[in-house]
Design a protein around this motif. Sequence first.
Motif, PDB file in Angstrom:
ATOM      1  N   GLU A  39       0.578  -2.752  -9.270  1.00 47.96           N
ATOM      2  CA  GLU A  39       1.388  -2.145  -8.206  1.00 47.96           C
ATOM      3  C   GLU A  39       2.846  -2.051  -8.627  1.00 47.96           C
ATOM      4  O   GLU A  39       3.503  -1.024  -8.412  1.00 47.96           O
ATOM      5  CB  GLU A  39       1.270  -2.975  -6.921  1.00 47.96           C
ATOM      6  CG  GLU A  39       2.080  -2.413  -5.777  1.00 47.96           C
ATOM      7  CD  GLU A  39       1.807  -3.125  -4.462  1.00 47.96           C
ATOM      8  OE1 GLU A  39       2.685  -3.118  -3.594  1.00 47.96           O
ATOM      9  OE2 GLU A  39       0.696  -3.680  -4.308  1.00 47.96           O
ATOM     10  N   LYS A  43       5.104   1.454  -9.008  1.00 48.64           N
ATOM     11  CA  LYS A  43       6.352   1.613  -8.237  1.00 48.64           C
ATOM     12  C   LYS A  43       7.528   1.884  -9.169  1.00 48.64           C
ATOM     13  O   LYS A  43       8.410   2.694  -8.869  1.00 48.64           O
ATOM     14  CB  LYS A  43       6.606   0.366  -7.389  1.00 48.64           C
ATOM     15  CG  LYS A  43       5.729   0.263  -6.161  1.00 48.64           C
ATOM     16  CD  LYS A  43       6.080  -0.960  -5.322  1.00 48.64           C
ATOM     17  CE  LYS A  43       5.273  -0.994  -4.040  1.00 48.64           C
ATOM     18  NZ  LYS A  43       5.579  -2.185  -3.211  1.00 48.64           N
ATOM     19  N   ASN A  68       9.030   5.802  10.168  1.00 49.21           N
ATOM     20  CA  ASN A  68       8.241   5.023   9.203  1.00 49.21           C
ATOM     21  C   ASN A  68       7.542   5.905   8.174  1.00 49.21           C
ATOM     22  O   ASN A  68       6.612   5.463   7.498  1.00 49.21           O
ATOM     23  CB  ASN A  68       7.196   4.182   9.949  1.00 49.21           C
ATOM     24  CG  ASN A  68       7.829   3.171  10.885  1.00 49.21           C
ATOM     25  OD1 ASN A  68       8.714   2.418  10.482  1.00 49.21           O
ATOM     26  ND2 ASN A  68       7.370   3.151  12.130  1.00 49.21           N
ATOM     27  N   PRO A  71       7.970   4.739   4.063  1.00 53.17           N
ATOM     28  CA  PRO A  71       7.070   3.672   3.594  1.00 53.17           C
ATOM     29  C   PRO A  71       5.597   4.074   3.623  1.00 53.17           C
ATOM     30  O   PRO A  71       4.809   3.642   2.784  1.00 53.17           O
ATOM     31  CB  PRO A  71       7.352   2.512   4.548  1.00 53.17           C
ATOM     32  CG  PRO A  71       8.105   3.082   5.688  1.00 53.17           C
ATOM     33  CD  PRO A  71       8.821   4.276   5.166  1.00 53.17           C
ATOM     34  N   ALA A  72       5.221   4.928   4.594  1.00 54.50           N
ATOM     35  CA  ALA A  72       3.830   5.400   4.640  1.00 54.50           C
ATOM     36  C   ALA A  72       3.514   6.268   3.421  1.00 54.50           C
ATOM     37  O   ALA A  72       2.423   6.181   2.842  1.00 54.50           O
ATOM     38  CB  ALA A  72       3.587   6.182   5.923  1.00 54.50           C
ATOM     39  N   THR A  75       3.208   3.916   0.370  1.00 54.51           N
ATOM     40  CA  THR A  75       1.944   3.174   0.434  1.00 54.51           C
ATOM     41  C   THR A  75       0.776   4.048   0.011  1.00 54.51           C
ATOM     42  O   THR A  75      -0.090   3.622  -0.767  1.00 54.51           O
ATOM     43  CB  THR A  75       1.711   2.633   1.854  1.00 54.51           C
ATOM     44  OG1 THR A  75       2.749   1.697   2.177  1.00 54.51           O
ATOM     45  CG2 THR A  75       0.360   1.947   1.972  1.00 54.51           C
ATOM     46  N   GLU A  76       0.742   5.269   0.513  1.00 56.40           N
ATOM     47  CA  GLU A  76      -0.361   6.185   0.175  1.00 56.40           C
ATOM     48  C   GLU A  76      -0.409   6.454  -1.320  1.00 56.40           C
ATOM     49  O   GLU A  76      -1.474   6.400  -1.945  1.00 56.40           O
ATOM     50  CB  GLU A  76      -0.192   7.495   0.953  1.00 56.40           C
ATOM     51  CG  GLU A  76      -1.344   8.470   0.785  1.00 56.40           C
ATOM     52  CD  GLU A  76      -1.207   9.364  -0.436  1.00 56.40           C
ATOM     53  OE1 GLU A  76      -2.224   9.572  -1.139  1.00 56.40           O
ATOM     54  OE2 GLU A  76      -0.081   9.848  -0.710  1.00 56.40           O
ATOM     55  N   ILE A  78       0.856   4.629  -3.839  1.00 55.90           N
ATOM     56  CA  ILE A  78       0.543   3.427  -4.612  1.00 55.90           C
ATOM     57  C   ILE A  78      -0.924   3.036  -4.455  1.00 55.90           C
ATOM     58  O   ILE A  78      -1.591   2.659  -5.442  1.00 55.90           O
ATOM     59  CB  ILE A  78       1.457   2.257  -4.202  1.00 55.90           C
ATOM     60  CG1 ILE A  78       2.925   2.610  -4.489  1.00 55.90           C
ATOM     61  CG2 ILE A  78       1.066   0.982  -4.929  1.00 55.90           C
ATOM     62  CD1 ILE A  78       3.216   2.947  -5.936  1.00 55.90           C
ATOM     63  N   GLU A  79      -1.473   3.143  -3.248  1.00 60.61           N
ATOM     64  CA  GLU A  79      -2.881   2.810  -3.046  1.00 60.61           C
ATOM     65  C   GLU A  79      -3.786   3.752  -3.835  1.00 60.61           C
ATOM     66  O   GLU A  79      -4.784   3.327  -4.422  1.00 60.61           O
ATOM     67  CB  GLU A  79      -3.236   2.868  -1.553  1.00 60.61           C
ATOM     68  CG  GLU A  79      -2.644   1.740  -0.737  1.00 60.61           C
ATOM     69  CD  GLU A  79      -3.062   0.368  -1.230  1.00 60.61           C
ATOM     70  OE1 GLU A  79      -4.269   0.162  -1.488  1.00 60.61           O
ATOM     71  OE2 GLU A  79      -2.180  -0.504  -1.381  1.00 60.61           O
ATOM     72  N   ASP A 104      -1.547   6.452   8.156  1.00 60.12           N
ATOM     73  CA  ASP A 104      -0.413   6.718   9.043  1.00 60.12           C
ATOM     74  C   ASP A 104      -0.557   8.079   9.730  1.00 60.12           C
ATOM     75  O   ASP A 104      -0.810   9.096   9.077  1.00 60.12           O
ATOM     76  CB  ASP A 104       0.880   6.679   8.239  1.00 60.12           C
ATOM     77  CG  ASP A 104       2.109   6.893   9.101  1.00 60.12           C
ATOM     78  OD1 ASP A 104       2.559   5.931   9.752  1.00 60.12           O
ATOM     79  OD2 ASP A 104       2.599   8.046   9.135  1.00 60.12           O
ATOM     80  N   SER A 117      -8.588   4.887   8.055  1.00 62.14           N
ATOM     81  CA  SER A 117      -8.482   3.698   7.207  1.00 62.14           C
ATOM     82  C   SER A 117      -9.487   3.765   6.056  1.00 62.14           C
ATOM     83  O   SER A 117      -9.603   2.824   5.272  1.00 62.14           O
ATOM     84  CB  SER A 117      -8.718   2.434   8.034  1.00 62.14           C
ATOM     85  OG  SER A 117      -9.983   2.483   8.676  1.00 62.14           O
TER      86      SER A 117
END
Length: 275
Positions: A39, A43, A68, A71-72, A75-76, A78-79, A104, A117
């Motif tokens: 991770e 990043k 938000n 950050p969403a 996150t998307e 990186i996941e 999100d 999810s």
Amino acid sequence: IPDASLIASAKSGTLANSDGIKKQVASMLESPKAKRSIESFFKSWYKVGSINTFRYSDSVLKGLNQTNLLPAMITELIEFSKDVASNKQTISDLYMSKKALVADAELAKLYGVNPSSSWQQLPSNRAGILTRAALLVSSRNNVNPIMRGVHLSNDFLCNGIASPPPLNVVNSRDDVVVDQFSISSREYATQRTTGAVCAGCHSQINPYGFALMDFDALGRPTAVDYVYRADGSIATQFPVDTNSSVYLDGSSVSINGTLNLSQTLAKSQRASACF
């Protein structure tokens, strides 16, 4: 520090063959420490910390709540990248896979999917990392092809382009008059970088940024280049032009749009070596 399993494998001699090594590597990659390292790598590679907040006008957001959203987006991205790594996929999957985890609600609106999810497939206008919003956003109303081009050229192709010279020599040509609010974003970037001081580096920057212009400053697909004033009103607009030519893998390559660029980098030796 090696764990008990790794020490036991070393003592038993199972690390003396490729199958034994592959088994231990797979086990190590599943450890919390390895996952944190993966991770951290993504990043850092994506430079997702370079933008701290959004400053979009309501006319750009078009009903999206930006509170938000950043950050969403991160996150998307990186996941998705961690999933490619953990499933031992290739650089081609990183550039071309439509797989996404979009939990999100606001990001789901931007992507044109339902929030979930569970993993799902993105629409046909997105594929791989170059179409993920976290790598497209500029935090301001107007699209910035130079910023995108620098990031791609340096970090995804390892071109090693140096920092620009002082501002007082960047646009040293007296015959260049740049009016940002009467010309397209592409023409604005071109006029600002046509001087001899700039042209050498920007020949490796601008074409990549231009190819990505079928996504707006918020990372939405677009066929129109809207040029916004500081107050958020539209000063002018132009059809998006994503045609460009880049020098890659030893030859000149014609590119038209983000998906075409993604396909090109998925097969590029230089992009693979840079990763």
